[in-house]
Enzyme design. Structure first.
Site, mmCIF file in Angstrom:
data_model
loop_
_atom_site.group_PDB
_atom_site.id
_atom_site.type_symbol
_atom_site.label_atom_id
_atom_site.label_comp_id
_atom_site.label_asym_id
_atom_site.label_seq_id
_atom_site.Cartn_x
_atom_site.Cartn_y
_atom_site.Cartn_z
ATOM 1 N N LYS A 1 0.830 -1.201 0.000
ATOM 2 C CA LYS A 1 0.000 0.000 0.000
ATOM 3 C C LYS A 1 0.870 1.259 0.000
ATOM 4 O O LYS A 1 0.606 2.221 -0.731
ATOM 5 C CB LYS A 1 -0.942 0.023 1.215
ATOM 6 C CG LYS A 1 -1.811 1.283 1.334
ATOM 7 C CD LYS A 1 -2.799 1.415 0.186
ATOM 8 C CE LYS A 1 -3.422 2.799 0.052
ATOM 9 N NZ LYS A 1 -4.469 3.121 1.002
ATOM 10 N N LYS B 1 0.784 13.162 4.665
ATOM 11 C CA LYS B 1 0.913 12.011 5.573
ATOM 12 C C LYS B 1 1.470 10.782 4.848
ATOM 13 O O LYS B 1 2.463 10.182 5.286
ATOM 14 C CB LYS B 1 -0.453 11.665 6.169
ATOM 15 C CG LYS B 1 -0.479 10.328 6.937
ATOM 16 C CD LYS B 1 -1.866 9.938 7.423
ATOM 17 C CE LYS B 1 -2.696 9.166 6.426
ATOM 18 N NZ LYS B 1 -2.555 7.701 6.475
#
Lengths: 297, 297
Positions: B172, B240
């Site tokens: 991911k 982030k």
């Protein structure tokens, strides 16, 4: 129009020449390597090594050489095409060049009574051979009128981007910005995966079904997985093309953080001796990983 | 399995909860915003605000919160789920987090007798609502055995990336590297086009039919063309996520030139006040161009 000249019989030019012949046009195939021209003409058409000779009797001249410098040679050297082309014929320039250079070339040819299409291509050798290229073109209506049957034979999509020569090259340059960044990003992602112990084939499978996918990721990562760096397109092509992107932006003092970073990565790969390998070899700039090996590895 | 807990009813969690309900499962919907939970439960299921209460009677708990810190809160705060979950039930962690943190979490839950799936998702809100997400998962066979009916209800593709928790999160993270770089590259390319006077809609049309295309270019550039920066995914999400990418690589001293450049671009956009806008607003870091205006512009 029955005869068309194609100058430059690399992978792209050869495919273009074949597509024209399939449509029943007589092709004057020209390359400084006589073997290449003869190999093509063995199945029809005529072989030339000098542009000056190749353009006789042709109203459309398509050049598919590497860069602006080769195009200068094709047109303006002692054996060049420019003086030999008949007034009112059209020069279709398919190389990736600086947009400002392309615009200036249009004026130089116009002074000789010649029409011009700024017409960079995209799609790769396979699509060139199938007559299914994408062309990013601009030029005067008269230039299109003359060249259209040839364009129809070689391209699936001919984007018409206005009358100003250079507009096609601008879009091509921006496509190359993305292509170069995406190849380098694909390399960076696969390198991180290898560093982290992720199975590279599985990573390829997941990414090509996820939002991180790109045309280039899908097309180039298999070269890495196969350990096969036979040049389909070379590292040095992106040293050149991203260089043109940066030159274009520098002329108006415009920042391109990702393009300049990717350019450094391709230059790193080239300086390390990989310039003539496939552009996927940019992954070799990453230290501390074991790349998959090919059948010969 | 008849009852499933879903914790976190943002755009993704809400779609997941709906997909589970469509399959006939009873959903315990939990969000600190009672309104969100009640809105879901109005059409079936039960609303909760405290994870501790929401997990009663459920063998599968799916958390779809923003980051690791919120996941800590969901599990280990005074109202947390961890102590309340029954032994042998499975916690399915769908957030984008550091792979090392996910691996450590698996051990903490194992000490409590709980199973764990490392299961980040990709696909966006529309696919979440359709039950057609992509999941990048890893974990023990027992965890899959318990969670499989729920996974089948919410995902079109469940990639199984091994038994070690963290393997799903690694993939991911690598997807996010590409996604972030591609969004920033799309912005850079469109910005150069605007600087050069290229028509942006035409540029979008050409690139999406050329080798410079990416999933993100195709998906995000329309926001720029519409002048619409309503957040589908926000700039700060990539501050982030690219931060997690860089942290992961830094742990083994690995260079990521493009990811770090793109991270700087998203941080630039955030510091300029665009952090909560759509991630396509990263184009606002480029000076000296006029962006297309939206209906309200």
């Amino acid at each position: 129009m029955n005869s068309v000249t194609v100058i430059g019989l690399g992978a792209m030019g050869m495919g273009i020449a074949q597509s024209l012949r399939r449509r029943g046009l007589t092709v004057h195939a020209c390359d400084i390597r006589l073997d290449a021209a003869k190999a093509f003409a063995a199945d029809g058409g005529h072989a030339f090594t000098k542009p000056r000779d190749a353009v006789a009797g042709c109203d459309v001249v398509i050049s598919v050489v590497v860069n602006a410098s080769q195009t200068e040679e094709v047109l303006f050297s002692a054996d060049g095409a420019a003086e030999a082309m008949s007034r009112g014929s059209v020069y279709v320039m398919c190389s990736t060049v600086a947009p400002s250079w392309s615009a200036a070339l249009a004026e130089r040819l116009s002074a000789l009574g010649l029409l011009y299409l700024d017409a960079p291509i995209s799609g790769g050798a396979a699509k060139a051979a199938e007559g299914r290229l994408t062309m990013m073109t601009s030029g005067a209506p008269a230039a299109y009128a003359k060249a259209q049957p040839a364009l129809d034979a070689i391209a699936e999509r001919v984007f018409r981007l206005g009358e100003r020569p250079g507009a096609g090259s601008k879009v091509k340059i921006i496509n190359q910005l993305l292509a170069g960044v995406h190849i380098a990003a694909a390399a960076e992602a696969m390198a991180l995966g290898l560093r982290e112990g992720v199975d590279p084939a599985q990573l390829y499978e997941v990414i090509t079904h996820s939002a991180g996918n790109s045309w280039m990721f899908e097309n180039r990562v298999p070269h890495v997985l196969d350990g096969d760096y036979t040049p389909r397109s070379a590292v040095d092509i992106f040293v050149k093309d991203l260089g043109l992107v940066l030159d274009t932006a520098r002329a108006t003092r415009f920042p391109l953080p990702l393009a300049s970073t990717a350019h450094q990565m391709f230059q790193h790969a080239s300086a390390a001796g990989h310039g003539r390998e496939d552009d996927a070899a940019v992954i070799k700039v990453f230290p501390g990983i074991d790349l998959p090996r090919g059948p010969k590895g």
